[in-house]
Structure formats: structure tokens, C-alpha cells
Motif scaffolding. Structure first.
Motif, short mmCIF file in Angstrom:
data_model
loop_
_atom_site.label_atom_id
_atom_site.label_comp_id
_atom_site.label_asym_id
_atom_site.label_seq_id
_atom_site.Cartn_x
_atom_site.Cartn_y
_atom_site.Cartn_z
N LEU A 81 49.76 37.50 50.48
CA LEU A 81 48.50 37.55 49.75
C LEU A 81 47.52 36.46 50.20
O LEU A 81 46.31 36.61 50.05
N LYS A 104 50.59 49.43 43.07
CA LYS A 104 50.00 48.20 42.55
C LYS A 104 49.11 47.52 43.58
O LYS A 104 48.06 46.96 43.25
N TYR A 105 49.53 47.56 44.85
CA TYR A 105 48.75 46.97 45.94
C TYR A 105 48.32 48.10 46.87
O TYR A 105 49.11 48.58 47.69
N ASP A 106 47.09 48.54 46.75
CA ASP A 106 46.66 49.74 47.48
C ASP A 106 46.50 49.52 48.97
O ASP A 106 46.32 50.48 49.72
N GLU A 118 58.05 41.88 45.26
CA GLU A 118 56.71 41.51 44.81
C GLU A 118 56.48 40.01 44.96
O GLU A 118 55.39 39.56 45.35
N ARG A 176 53.56 38.21 47.29
CA ARG A 176 52.61 37.21 46.78
C ARG A 176 52.73 35.89 47.55
O ARG A 176 51.73 35.24 47.84
#
Length: 460
Positions: free
Chosen positions: A266, A300-302, A258, A262
Motif C-alpha cells: 500500500l 476490497k482492493y479493486d 490483507e 497493507r
């Protein structure tokens, strides 16, 4: 297995299983053959460095003959920096020592010379470590890397064998490799792939268990998890590591992944509808562990799609080509062992496109690697599994050519796992000298190297 071993010990021959490449393939020669040596000679590095400082240690144990060899080695490095790596401005300066090189003298060097350096951006230390001093030489090596991380200055080790190469005639590839390592650690990018890998982010997961106590005989209650991150075109992007209790290591891997998402995706995720991330793991992940990864990332991140594969050495399998006199199979050959497993040969016959076509052979019979698709994988959807596996094989094929540690470039395991293996060995020994919080920056549960080493392969 026991009967087979007994037959082997009595010297009797066991007939091998013959698996023809009827359900497999190989990559075209144009995609398996490349020469970093030729590329650097003709075009220069992908991302250049305008200025570099090399401080080299001259400890007391250097004899007159070794000092003479050192001068010749520095001459070759200087030529490589100018001709191949296109570094226009550089300084090479000695640090003279009045004592032999060991753990204590290294601490003094960093304290006296590195502490007050304000601009460490283009600085690297060149340090001799000779095996003749036994275990203390490896202890000194580990301490050197510990101090490099603590002070934020990369270091490059050379051995007595490297010095001897400097005095010999002919092409001095060990010194090319030494120059290449220095260049990459100071921030240069020697080469990249000609095309993207097919994934937006590739994460190499590795971890090792650690026994506490000086003799390391205590319970297995710690695990160090590592994530090596690679971006498009095979460029190394960074390293993250963390410490977790043994029973919580999958949570540690989720945290690493994760954090990598990020940090590296992201920022541009708004420009894409879908992000594909490939996780290469050296260990088998249980289904419940895979579900944890899926829940923590995909749910969590579609707009993120995960693919997870275990990649290991296939030590019980050999690949041969009966059409050649030496029976050596070409690099890039692969075949399907099952609906979820591919055997792929990352080393072997290589066509080198300089000085005419030269056939380079590995030492001995090359060991292939086994690629097992862990997620998403469905026994009832064979075609879908095959497509994913072919994409992973291509990615592995490309990433085994991204080793900035050597001008020949090729390694058996894909670079994300190879680099993770290097770091696992280092951190496992480094904790004997100092806590991770002293040599890495702690961000919550995650540790990362200090600047500027956080964006440089300081461990190669």
C-alpha cells in the motif's frame, strides 16, 4: 492401486507411462545456471554490512580437540566475512560457560549476557549443538530459537560435523554456508535475481494443525497459519503468523494476506494502476475458500489481482532425458499434465559456470514438483490458463534459486514454501515451551517477530 502394489511387492516390473515433452519446454541454460559462489567472490553481496559482532558459546563439553577445531572454524568464518561477504569491521568474542549446553544453561546465557545489551542490531550468537545428546539436542535447538526471538537476537547453530570439516583440506562448503547464514541473519542480502518475478508480491501460505496437551493426543482445535512474503527480484520481506480455530483457518489466511498487502504494497500502490499478487499454497484450497479470499481481497482492493496456485512434490512422477548416458533431465524442464497442472523439475542437471563447465547431479533421481492453478482457472479458456501457468512456472524456477541457506542456492520447492515449512516445524514445537505472545509481537490477530528479526530470515 492395490493390484499395482501387489505386483511391486512380488518384484514384477510395471511399465511406466511415457510422457514426451511435446507440450512443455525448458528454460535456457543461461537462465538455469548461476553460481552464488562465483558471484560473491567476484562482486560481493548485493547489500553489504559495515559492522558485525559474533559471540560464540564455549560450553564445558567441548573437548580439547573440538576447541582446536572451533578455532580453525572461526578462522575460516573470518576469512569468508572479509573475502566473500566484504564485511570490513567485525568482532568475534567467546562466551565461556562453566556447564554443559542445555535448556537451563541457555536461559542463563541470555539472561546474563543479552538482557543488558542496548545495541542488538549487528549481534549474532554462534552456538554448538551436537546430536550425540539425543532428543535433548533438538529440545535445546528449539529453546535457542525461542530465546532468540524473545530477546531479539539471531542465533546460528553448528554441529560436530561442521567442526570436523574445519580440520579437513579442500573447499569447505559447509563453512561457506555457515558464514552465509550468519551474514543473512545479521541483515545482509547475499544475492537477488537478475530480473523481477512478474508479480508485485509473492506470499507463501502454509499451516499446520496442533493437538493441545503435553502428549498431543487432544482434539485438533488449533491451526497455525504462516505467510512468507517475497518482493521484487526474490528478496525475502518478512514473516507473519497467527493462530485460529480449525474451522476458521481460511479467515486467518485472509487476515495474513490483507496484513501483508497493507504492510508491503500500500505504500507504493498509488504509483501503479494494477498490483499482481501470487499466492503459493502447500495445501489444496476448496472453491468456497478461494471465494472467501477473492471477496476479502479483490473486492476490497479493486486494483489488486490475485493468482492462487497449489505447489507440492510430484512424488509419483519422474523425468528422464534419454539423450544422455545418465538419463538425468536438466533443471528447468516442465510439461503440462492437464489444462490446469504443470510438472516442473526444479533440480537435476546444473551447469556451473566456474572452474569450466561442471555437471552437477542430484543424489538419486530428482523428484519434480506439481503446480496446479487454482484461481483464476477456467476449463473453457485453455490459452489463458497456459499463459498463467507458464508465468507461475517461471516464478517458481527463479525462486528455487533464492535459498540463502546454501551457496549452491537450489532447493526443490520455491523459497516462500520452503521457508514456511521451516517455520511450521519450529512453531509447532515452540508452543510446547512458551506461548507465541511471548516470542512474537501481537498485532490484533497477527503475530510478527520483534525488531530487528522481523526483517531478517532468523529461521534459516
Amino acid at each position: 492401486m492395490r493390484d499395482s502394489m501387489n505386483l511391486y511387492l512380488r518384484g514384477e516390473c510395471i511399465e511406466p507411462s511415457i510422457v514426451p515433452l511435446s507440450f512443455g519446454g525448458a528454460f535456457y541454460v543461461s537462465r538455469t545456471s548461476y553460481s552464488p559462489y562465483r558471484g560473491l567472490r567476484e562482486y560481493g553481496p548485493y547489500e553489504r554490512i559495515r559492522y558485525m559482532r559474533i559471540w560464540y558459546l564455549k560450553p564445558r563439553e567441548l573437548t580439547d580437540s573440538l576447541k582446536e577445531a572451533l578455532d580453525k572454524m572461526l578462522e575460516v568464518i573470518e576469512e569468508n566475512l572479509k573475502v566473500f561477504l566484504k564485511v570490513p569491521n567485525y568482532e568475534i568474542e567467546p562466551i565461556k560457560m562453566d556447564e554443559n549446553l542445555n535448556v537451563n544453561s541457555l536461559r542463563k546465557v541470555f539472561k546474563n549476557y543479552i538482557t543488558d545489551v542496548t545495541d542488538k542490531e549487528n549481534l549474532i550468537l554462534l552456538v554448538p549443538i551436537f546430536r550425540r545428546y539425543g532428543y535433548s539436542s533438538y529440545e535445546t535447538y528449539v529453546m535457542l530459537k525461542v530465546l532468540s526471538l524473545e530477546y531479539g537476537v539471531p542465533s546460528q547453530v553448528y554441529t560436530e560435523r561442521t567442526l570436523n570439516v574445519a580440520t579437513q583440506k579442500g573447499r569447505k562448503f559447509p563453512l561457506f554456508n555457515l558464514s552465509l547464514n550468519i551474514f543473512a541473519k545479521v541483515g545482509g542480502i547475499p544475492w537477488v535475481l537478475a530480473e523481477d518475478l512478474g508479480y508485485d508480491l509473492i506470499v507463501g501460505f502454509n499451516w499446520c494443525f496442533y493437538r493441545e496437551g503435553k502428549e498431543r493426543v487432544g482434539p485438533l482445535n488449533k491451526v497455525f497459519a504462516y505467510a512468507n512474503i517475497f518482493k521484487e527480484r526474490g528478496v525475502w520481506a518478512g514473516l507473519l503468523t497467527c493462530i485460529a480455530e480449525e474451522q476458521e483457518y481460511i479467515d486467518a489466511l485472509c487476515t495474513l494476506l490483507e496484513t501483508a498487502i497493507r504492510r508491503y504494497t500500500l505504500t507504493t500502490m498509488r504509483f501503479k494502476d494494477r498490483y499482481e499478487i501470487l499466492i503459493m499454497s502447500s495445501k489444496i484450497l476448496k472453491q468456497e475458500e478461494i471465494q472467501v479470499l477473492r471477496r476479502e481481497i479483490e473486492e476490497k482492493y479493486d486494483n489488486i489481482s490475485l493468482t492462487i496456485a497449489q505447489i507440492t512434490d510430484a512424488t509419483d512422477i519422474r523425468m528422464y532425458d534419454s539423450t544422455t548416458e545418465h538419463y538425468m533431465a536438466p533443471r528447468g524442464s516442465y510439461f503440462f499434465l492437464d489444462y490446469d497442472t504443470v510438472i516442473y523439475l526444479s533440480t537435476g542437471i546444473i551447469s556451473v559456470p566456474y572452474d569450466e563447465i561442471i555437471k552437477e547431479l542430484s543424489i538419486g533421481t530428482p523428484v519434480p514438483i506439481k503446480i496446479k492453478l487454482l484461481y483464476p482457472c477456467n476449463r473453457k479458456r485453455i490459452d489463458s490458463n497456459v499463459r498463467r501457468l507458464k508465468k507461475i512456472v517461471k516464478c517458481c524456477h527463479m525462486l528455487t534459486a533464492m535459498n540463502w541457506r546454501s551457496l549452491k542456492g537450489y532447493i526443490r520447492l520455491p523459497t516462500p514454501l520452503h521457508y514456511s515449512k521451516c517455520i511450521a516445524k519450529f512453531v509447532r514445537n515452540a508452543v510446547s515451551f512458551t506461548p507465541l505472545s511471548r516470542i512474537f509481537i501481537k498485532m490484533g490477530e497477527i503475530y510478527k517477530p520483534k525488531e530487528p528479526l522481523d526483517k531478517r530470515p532468523w529461521f534459516i
